[in-house]
Design a protein around this motif. Structure first.
Motif, PDB file in Angstrom:
ATOM      1  N   HIS A 101     -39.975   5.836 -35.298  1.00  0.00           N
ATOM      2  CA  HIS A 101     -40.970   6.102 -34.252  1.00  0.00           C
ATOM      3  C   HIS A 101     -41.732   7.364 -34.650  1.00  0.00           C
ATOM      4  CE1 HIS A 101     -42.327   5.194 -30.098  1.00  0.00           C
ATOM      5  NE2 HIS A 101     -42.615   6.481 -30.069  1.00  0.00           N
ATOM      6  N   CYS A 102     -42.862   7.195 -35.322  1.00  0.00           N
ATOM      7  CA  CYS A 102     -43.550   8.327 -35.938  1.00  0.00           C
ATOM      8  C   CYS A 102     -44.831   8.739 -35.230  1.00  0.00           C
ATOM      9  CB  CYS A 102     -43.875   7.995 -37.401  1.00  0.00           C
ATOM     10  SG  CYS A 102     -44.974   6.556 -37.594  1.00  0.00           S
ATOM     11  N   SER A 103     -45.230   8.007 -34.210  1.00  0.00           N
ATOM     12  CA  SER A 103     -46.541   8.222 -33.603  1.00  0.00           C
ATOM     13  C   SER A 103     -46.433   8.512 -32.117  1.00  0.00           C
ATOM     14  CB  SER A 103     -47.430   6.985 -33.824  1.00  0.00           C
ATOM     15  OG  SER A 103     -48.582   7.031 -33.011  1.00  0.00           O
ATOM     16  N   ASP A 104     -47.376   9.286 -31.594  1.00  0.00           N
ATOM     17  CA  ASP A 104     -47.413   9.548 -30.159  1.00  0.00           C
ATOM     18  C   ASP A 104     -47.820   8.315 -29.360  1.00  0.00           C
ATOM     19  OD1 ASP A 104     -46.629  12.129 -30.483  1.00  0.00           O
ATOM     20  OD2 ASP A 104     -48.610  13.018 -30.227  1.00  0.00           O
ATOM     21  N   ALA A 105     -48.678   7.468 -29.958  1.00  0.00           N
ATOM     22  CA  ALA A 105     -49.270   6.397 -29.145  1.00  0.00           C
ATOM     23  C   ALA A 105     -49.375   5.036 -29.820  1.00  0.00           C
ATOM     24  CB  ALA A 105     -50.672   6.832 -28.706  1.00  0.00           C
ATOM     25  N   LYS A 106     -48.831   4.870 -31.039  1.00  0.00           N
ATOM     26  CA  LYS A 106     -49.065   3.616 -31.759  1.00  0.00           C
ATOM     27  C   LYS A 106     -47.777   2.938 -32.223  1.00  0.00           C
ATOM     28  CE  LYS A 106     -53.266   5.732 -33.634  1.00  0.00           C
ATOM     29  NZ  LYS A 106     -53.930   6.182 -34.874  1.00  0.00           N
ATOM     30  N   ASN A 107     -46.677   3.176 -31.519  1.00  0.00           N
ATOM     31  CA  ASN A 107     -45.407   2.566 -31.908  1.00  0.00           C
ATOM     32  C   ASN A 107     -44.887   1.578 -30.873  1.00  0.00           C
ATOM     33  OD1 ASN A 107     -43.912   5.296 -33.801  1.00  0.00           O
ATOM     34  ND2 ASN A 107     -44.830   3.399 -34.508  1.00  0.00           N
ATOM     35  N   PHE A 108     -45.770   0.849 -30.229  1.00  0.00           N
ATOM     36  CA  PHE A 108     -45.360  -0.043 -29.159  1.00  0.00           C
ATOM     37  C   PHE A 108     -44.605  -1.296 -29.612  1.00  0.00           C
ATOM     38  CE2 PHE A 108     -48.479   2.484 -26.928  1.00  0.00           C
ATOM     39  CZ  PHE A 108     -47.880   2.654 -25.697  1.00  0.00           C
ATOM     40  N   PRO A 109     -44.802  -1.835 -30.804  1.00  0.00           N
ATOM     41  CA  PRO A 109     -44.074  -3.050 -31.179  1.00  0.00           C
ATOM     42  C   PRO A 109     -42.559  -2.934 -31.029  1.00  0.00           C
ATOM     43  CG  PRO A 109     -45.845  -2.676 -32.727  1.00  0.00           C
ATOM     44  CD  PRO A 109     -45.811  -1.475 -31.833  1.00  0.00           C
ATOM     45  N   SER A 110     -42.001  -1.789 -31.422  1.00  0.00           N
ATOM     46  CA  SER A 110     -40.549  -1.625 -31.307  1.00  0.00           C
ATOM     47  C   SER A 110     -40.116  -1.614 -29.847  1.00  0.00           C
ATOM     48  CB  SER A 110     -40.110  -0.335 -31.993  1.00  0.00           C
ATOM     49  OG  SER A 110     -40.808   0.783 -31.461  1.00  0.00           O
ATOM     50  N   VAL A 111     -40.902  -0.956 -28.980  1.00  0.00           N
ATOM     51  CA  VAL A 111     -40.560  -0.895 -27.562  1.00  0.00           C
ATOM     52  C   VAL A 111     -40.653  -2.278 -26.925  1.00  0.00           C
ATOM     53  CG1 VAL A 111     -41.161   0.143 -25.343  1.00  0.00           C
ATOM     54  CG2 VAL A 111     -41.363   1.489 -27.447  1.00  0.00           C
ATOM     55  N   LEU A 112     -41.695  -3.012 -27.273  1.00  0.00           N
ATOM     56  CA  LEU A 112     -41.844  -4.373 -26.761  1.00  0.00           C
ATOM     57  C   LEU A 112     -40.686  -5.254 -27.217  1.00  0.00           C
ATOM     58  CD1 LEU A 112     -45.679  -4.822 -27.311  1.00  0.00           C
ATOM     59  CD2 LEU A 112     -44.508  -4.493 -25.127  1.00  0.00           C
ATOM     60  N   SER A 113     -40.197  -4.996 -28.421  1.00  0.00           N
ATOM     61  CA  SER A 113     -39.040  -5.745 -28.917  1.00  0.00           C
ATOM     62  C   SER A 113     -37.808  -5.462 -28.063  1.00  0.00           C
ATOM     63  CB  SER A 113     -38.768  -5.376 -30.372  1.00  0.00           C
ATOM     64  OG  SER A 113     -37.565  -5.956 -30.834  1.00  0.00           O
ATOM     65  N   ARG A 145     -44.490  11.502 -26.925  1.00  0.00           N
ATOM     66  CA  ARG A 145     -44.074  10.161 -27.340  1.00  0.00           C
ATOM     67  C   ARG A 145     -43.273   9.473 -26.234  1.00  0.00           C
ATOM     68  NH1 ARG A 145     -42.097  11.691 -33.503  1.00  0.00           N
ATOM     69  NH2 ARG A 145     -44.163  12.317 -34.226  1.00  0.00           N
ATOM     70  N   THR A 146     -42.444  10.236 -25.561  1.00  0.00           N
ATOM     71  CA  THR A 146     -41.613   9.654 -24.513  1.00  0.00           C
ATOM     72  C   THR A 146     -42.441   9.269 -23.297  1.00  0.00           C
ATOM     73  OG1 THR A 146     -39.735  10.983 -25.280  1.00  0.00           O
ATOM     74  CG2 THR A 146     -39.586  10.042 -23.072  1.00  0.00           C
ATOM     75  N   ILE A 147     -43.347  10.153 -22.888  1.00  0.00           N
ATOM     76  CA  ILE A 147     -44.199   9.852 -21.738  1.00  0.00           C
ATOM     77  C   ILE A 147     -45.045   8.604 -22.008  1.00  0.00           C
ATOM     78  CG2 ILE A 147     -46.251  10.676 -20.512  1.00  0.00           C
ATOM     79  CD1 ILE A 147     -45.009  13.438 -20.483  1.00  0.00           C
ATOM     80  N   THR A 148     -45.444   8.402 -23.259  1.00  0.00           N
ATOM     81  CA  THR A 148     -46.280   7.255 -23.615  1.00  0.00           C
ATOM     82  C   THR A 148     -45.556   5.930 -23.414  1.00  0.00           C
ATOM     83  OG1 THR A 148     -47.463   8.603 -25.247  1.00  0.00           O
ATOM     84  CG2 THR A 148     -47.686   6.225 -25.438  1.00  0.00           C
TER      85      THR A 148
END
Length: 517
Positions: A101-113, A145-148
């Motif tokens: 998880h390297c980005s503030d706003a562009k790591n959504f695929p892992s969360v959606l998974s 990153r967490t708030i996002t």
């Protein structure tokens, strides 16, 4: 804008599933009866750039972070230790799925998974019927990153047991109902910093931070909490990576500020300290916030000894017993297949389970990384395990595996937890914030390797206690660097006297003076 954002998320999400076969099964995944999620910054994006077409972040293309990899290993160790326990979750195994998880706003695929069920998400599903992929997760590092991502997790009451986000906004249970953290909130850290400043009678300070939720929250709380303390915030600035750091230190020097609070994430703290060295800043007292108080690289910077005394605030119990043995064992069992998997991963590009440099690290490099968040990660995994123990009605020999475990059931139990872990009591208040167990550490940069000496403590359990051993603080130049530290507070100077002082000062100094109403 909203539709384009959704499109970006879905493109990344589906891409990761299309490349599912390519994702590593070595360190990023482990099968088990119940799956945990983990988000760690194995790479760091130094400068974010705007998007002009739909794409997902490919973390492996950015700067590597050995500290993030060490954090991942702490989670793996905790899961292995719990699985080997015969009493905590007997006859039950934990598994995990971990993403970079390297980005503030562009790591959504892992969360959606994590929140998906067999690759799909049904937003209107009732909670008592909904079974996401994971029962809980830990991470990511950093408040922004967490708030996002937190709204995606907490809308389904999935416990987000976080090890590295301290902004006070996350204590709001109306907005983040299932957010739990194992590190203190910023309000506790700011209170600790003010304790230190008042302990030594300092009252003329600067506050430097970064342009993110972490520093913004810290500065807001600092301004609020110093009211009626006699402490004057003589200079404040939130810096970007492109800010003029030289000008910042010129202003601080012109104002004769000798106490500087650096409340910033490691990336920015490093730039601030390196700029201080480059500008020949000497004899200051630096108060380091938790994020960089135990930084392993900065104390080795040439010239670091000249900038003054560095006092850091960090968790007191950092060590995790048996972790070193786990790392050595893990390195011994790493084989050529691990390298081959990493080669395959680099072609998948989107699933962010790629770490080409990780297998090249020696056990010593992993063990000697910044340990600040090790116990917090360890406590996060044990928090989830203890909550699962309660939900499954486990005794010393077995758990009732016929119980359908839903994430919200774990959340209900987490609030009631109170268990010992390596000498610390793990328990949470009504906001799911932990008890405080801080240490004040003094940097010794004149020895090789540099050392961190504990010179003070701050606890809130079983009672509030704060102390510093003054004899362990050898101020530079036998105390001559305190010349300006014990001046009468600028904030207490009468208005007419203040006006006269200002008029007598050079124009360059007047330009940077704090406002006085």
């Amino acid at each position: 804008m909203c539709l384009s954002s959704i499109y970006i998320f879905l493109v990344g999400f589906t891409n990761c599933f299309f490349f599912k076969v390519s994702c590593s099964k070595s360190e990023f995944s482990l099968e088990g009866d119940y799956l945990l999620g983990g988000l760690f910054a194995l790479h760091e994006i130094e400068q974010a750039t705007p998007l002009f077409f739909p794409e997902t972040t490919e973390c492996f293309r950015h700067r590597s972070s050995k500290s993030g990899y060490q954090m991942l290993q702490v989670m793996r160790f905790a899961v292995e230790e719990i699985n080997n326990s015969t009493t905590l979750l007997p006859n039950v195994s934990l598994g995990y799925e971990i993403f970079d998880h390297c980005s503030d706003a562009k790591n959504f695929p892992s969360v959606l998974s994590f929140i998906s069920n067999n690759g799909s998400i049904k937003p209107k599903e009732k909670l008592n019927n909904y079974q996401p992929k994971v029962i809980a997760l830990t991470g990511p590092y950093g408040s922004t990153r967490t708030i996002t991502i937190a709204p995606l997790i907490t809308m389904d009451l999935i416990p987000l047991v976080n090890y590295g986000a301290s902004t006070s906004a996350l204590s709001n249970k109306l907005q983040y109902p299932s957010f739990v953290r194992t590190i203190p909130c910023n309000k506790d850290l700011i209170e600790m910093i003010i304790h230190i400043i008042r302990w030594f009678g300092w009252n003329w300070v600067a506050f430097l931070g970064s342009q993110d939720d972490y520093s913004s929250d810290g500065l807001k709380l600092f301004n609020e909490y110093i009211s009626n303390t006699g402490i004057c915030l003589a200079y404040q600035e939130r810096l970007s990576l492109n800010s003029n750091y030289n000008l910042t230190f010129q202003k601080i020097d012109m104002l004769n500020i000798n106490v500087i609070v650096v409340f910033a994430v490691p990336q920015y703290a490093s730039k601030i300290i390196k700029a201080a060295i480059a500008n020949n800043i000497q004899g200051k007292v630096w108060i380091a916030s938790q994020g960089w108080a135990m930084n392993q690289q900065l104390p080795r910077e040439p010239g670091i000894g000249k900038i003054g005394t560095v006092i850091g605030i960090t968790e007191r119990l950092l060590s995790v017993p048996r972790f070193n043995e786990f790392v050595y064992k893990d390195r011994r069992t790493t084989d050529v297949n691990h390298y081959e998997e990493n080669d395959i991963q680099s072609t998948s590009k989107t699933c962010n389970q790629v770490c080409d440099y990780c297998t090249l690290l020696t056990p010593e490099e992993i063990i000697n990384e910044n340990p600040t968040f090790s116990f917090a990660i360890y406590a996060a995994i044990y928090t989830i395990a203890h909550a699962l123990h309660k939900v499954l009605q486990c005794d010393m020999s077995e758990c009732r595996k016929n119980i359908a475990v839903k994430p919200y059931m774990l959340l209900r139990e987490i609030k009631k937890l109170d268990f010992p872990l390596n000498g610390r009591q793990v328990k949470y208040d009504d906001n799911y914030d932990p008890t405080i167990c801080y240490a004040v550490v003094l940097w010794h940069t004149d020895v090789n390797p540099p050392q961190f000496e504990m010179v003070g403590t701050y606890d809130t359990y079983p009672e509030v206690t704060f102390t510093i051993n003054n004899s362990l603080l050898p101020w530079h130049n036998n105390g001559s660097d305190l010349k300006y530290l014990l001046l009468t507070s600028w904030c207490e100077i009468p208005q007419h006297t203040f006006r006269g002082l200002v008029e007598s000062m050079p124009r360059q100094v007047r330009a940077v003076l704090p406002a006085k109403e």
